[in-house]
Design an enzyme around this catalytic site. Structure first.
Site, mmCIF file in Angstrom:
data_model
loop_
_atom_site.group_PDB
_atom_site.id
_atom_site.type_symbol
_atom_site.label_atom_id
_atom_site.label_comp_id
_atom_site.label_asym_id
_atom_site.label_seq_id
_atom_site.Cartn_x
_atom_site.Cartn_y
_atom_site.Cartn_z
ATOM 1 N N LYS A 1 3.844 9.273 8.721
ATOM 2 C CA LYS A 1 3.496 8.762 10.050
ATOM 3 C C LYS A 1 4.396 9.285 11.184
ATOM 4 O O LYS A 1 4.224 10.407 11.621
ATOM 5 C CB LYS A 1 3.400 7.236 9.993
ATOM 6 C CG LYS A 1 2.261 6.850 9.027
ATOM 7 C CD LYS A 1 1.766 5.434 9.071
ATOM 8 C CE LYS A 1 0.470 5.337 8.273
ATOM 9 N NZ LYS A 1 0.471 4.443 7.157
ATOM 10 N N ASP B 1 9.160 2.679 0.379
ATOM 11 C CA ASP B 1 8.106 3.362 1.111
ATOM 12 C C ASP B 1 8.303 3.033 2.591
ATOM 13 O O ASP B 1 7.921 1.962 3.048
ATOM 14 C CB ASP B 1 6.737 2.885 0.599
ATOM 15 C CG ASP B 1 5.584 3.525 1.351
ATOM 16 O OD1 ASP B 1 5.826 4.132 2.410
ATOM 17 O OD2 ASP B 1 4.447 3.414 0.866
ATOM 18 N N TYR C 1 0.857 -1.191 0.000
ATOM 19 C CA TYR C 1 0.000 0.000 0.000
ATOM 20 C C TYR C 1 0.886 1.231 0.000
ATOM 21 O O TYR C 1 1.823 1.323 0.794
ATOM 22 C CB TYR C 1 -0.913 0.017 1.229
ATOM 23 C CG TYR C 1 -1.801 1.240 1.292
ATOM 24 C CD1 TYR C 1 -2.830 1.415 0.368
ATOM 25 C CD2 TYR C 1 -1.606 2.230 2.260
ATOM 26 C CE1 TYR C 1 -3.650 2.547 0.416
ATOM 27 C CE2 TYR C 1 -2.432 3.356 2.313
ATOM 28 C CZ TYR C 1 -3.450 3.505 1.393
ATOM 29 O OH TYR C 1 -4.257 4.616 1.445
HETATM 30 C C1 LIG Z 1 -0.084 4.932 5.715
HETATM 31 C C2 LIG Z 1 0.738 4.575 4.535
HETATM 32 C C3 LIG Z 1 0.782 5.382 3.390
HETATM 33 C C4 LIG Z 1 -0.123 6.555 3.191
HETATM 34 O O1 LIG Z 1 0.088 7.554 4.119
HETATM 35 P P1 LIG Z 1 -1.122 8.587 4.405
HETATM 36 O O2 LIG Z 1 -0.497 9.595 5.319
HETATM 37 O O3 LIG Z 1 -2.213 7.787 5.036
HETATM 38 O O4 LIG Z 1 -1.523 9.168 3.104
HETATM 39 C C5 LIG Z 1 1.691 5.067 2.398
HETATM 40 N N1 LIG Z 1 2.479 3.998 2.505
HETATM 41 C C6 LIG Z 1 2.457 3.192 3.576
HETATM 42 C C7 LIG Z 1 3.410 2.050 3.648
HETATM 43 C C8 LIG Z 1 1.568 3.436 4.619
HETATM 44 O O5 LIG Z 1 1.491 2.594 5.644
#
Ligand SMILES: *Cc1c(COP(=O)(O)O)cnc(C)c1O
Length: 415
Positions: free
Chosen positions: A249, A221, A137
């Site tokens: 985050k 990511d 994701y």
């Molecule tokens: C939470 C998340 C995102 C998206 O971040 P948002 O601040 O919710 O847009 C992207 N990549 C990973 C791995 C995530 O866990």
């Protein structure tokens, strides 16, 4: 305030789908306030929280030092629309913690930072295709969702090539077939959005080698893993260096944030230095930067990550033993202070195995935990997060409640 009122004005009563509790067919929770490792709902029920904002709250809710600095930042002006020292200091702190980074660009969400990273990769390589891991994701932009959402034209979402988790031959095949069309490969170094997966470092190394050979970019990511497993990124632990890193985050201390980082030779393509556009009204917001700076300062203190790891290990051991005592097959994937528990006979690797796991047992357990004052992510596609505010007492309570629930579940299945 009741749930009906929420449903009358918000779609399904929520602003992000998982909060609706549909995976476990339960009523959603409406939170009044949160402190430390606990949340209190509008009815006054108190819960131990393992959702922890879905990852950002590594210091727990309303950490006093973070709150103090954010409050102080607010009193000096919520937004300047111009440069300010805290954004420089937070960028410097991240660069110092992650070898290979030379420049940072702050954004408002992980979604935005991922999208910008891919845009940059496409611009630099002059190619369009992107490889992603099945079950990964990277936020909800059109380009990253592809066919996973309605409303995305094939012309925008159609350039995604997907590889099953850890499938080296499949990855080699894609590169063999599309080598000079691939702009980038985007991966979470520890997958945390199909539940937490044990990392496959050989696969990450292969991804590094194949992208380099194809002159494509490797984008990690690290929105979840950044500053979660140690003070820095997973890439350093695994000794695999991507070209670009996406953050989010934790680095906002609980406020909305995202960031893209990389070497100057790549980052210089961002506007106004280069032609890849990215900007934002709230990018580098003074409150977010203040919260992030304090969070990193606290995380840098000695012993923090050992403490997190100890607590998470004790949760893993406790749940494992509880399930074993009741004869339930529980597989726990844990990396540092994040974990997911699946009801399955075999170790769970990849999103298909999550889907095949016993979702009915999972739902029963999570619903039972909630009734007993424990909030765990109401989906097997999410991770539990331990914070520095959790204690051995919290862990012991969850384990005790779980063992009781497991016994009830076995009993219910018998009758
Ligand atoms: C939470 C998340 C995102 C998206 O971040 P948002 O601040 O919710 O847009 C992207 N990549 C990973 C791995 C995530 O866990």
């Amino acid at each position: 305030m009741n749930w009906k009122q929420a449903e009358n004005v918000l779609v399904a009563g929520v602003n992000s789908p998982v909060r609706a509790y549909r995976h476990v067919e339960d009523d959603p929770v409406m939170i009044q306030r949160a402190e430390g490792a606990e949340m209190i709902d509008v009815q006054g029920n108190r819960y131990i929280d393992f959702i922890m904002g879905w990852g950002p709250l590594i210091l727990g809710h309303a950490h006093p030092e973070v709150v103090e600095d954010v409050r102080e930042a607010a009193t000096r002006g919520m937004l300047y629309g111009l440069s300010h020292p805290a954004e420089v200091e937070l960028a410097a702190a991240i660069i110092e913690a992650v070898p290979g980074l030379e420049r940072i660009r702050f954004a408002v969400s992980g979604t935005e930072a991922c999208m910008t990273g891919v845009r940059l990769a496409r611009a630099v390589t002059g190619r369009n295709k992107m490889i992603m891991i099945e079950g990964g994701y990277h936020g909800h932009s059109d380009i990253m969702l592809g066919s996973d959402s309605a409303g995305i034209p094939e012309s925008i979402g159609g350039d995604i090539l997907k590889v099953p988790y850890g499938d080296a031959p499949a990855l080699q095949k894609i590169f063999a077939e599309h080598s000079n069309e691939i702009a980038c490969l985007v991966a979470e170094p520890v997958a945390a959005n199909m539940g937490v997966m044990q990392p496959d470092i050989d696969f990450l190394k292969l991804a590094r080698q194949l992208t380099a050979d194809a002159q494509a970019l490797l984008i990690f990511d690290e929105v979840v893993t950044g500053f979660r497993l140690h003070y820095g990124c997973a890439q350093t632990l695994f000794e695999v260096s991507p070209d670009l890193t996406v953050f989010g985050k934790i680095i906002g201390g609980g406020l909305p944030v995202g960031a893209l980082g990389g070497p100057w030779k790549l980052m210089r393509h961002l506007a106004p230095e280069g032609k890849v556009y990215h900007g934002g009204t709230f990018a580098g917001s003074p409150m977010t930067m203040a919260g992030g700076l304090k969070a990193l300062e606290v995380l840098k203190r000695p012993g923090v990550y050992d403490q997190l790891d100890r607590l998470a290990a004790s949760l893993q051991d406790g749940l494992r033993t509880a399930a074993k005592n009741c004869g339930l097959p529980l597989q726990i994937n844990r990396q540092g202070s994040m974990l997911t528990a699946f009801f399955a006979e075999e170790p769970v690797r990849g999103v298909d195995a999550v889907t095949l796991s016993r979702r009915d047992l999972f739902a029963q357990w999570i619903r039972g935990l909630k009734r007993q004052g424990v909030l765990a992510p109401p989906s097997p596609y999410e991770g539990w997060f331990i914070s520095t505010a959790h204690t051995e007492e919290h862990i012991a309570r969850v384990v005790m409640v779980s063992e009781k629930l497991f016994a009830e579940m076995v009993e219910a299945a018998r009758s």
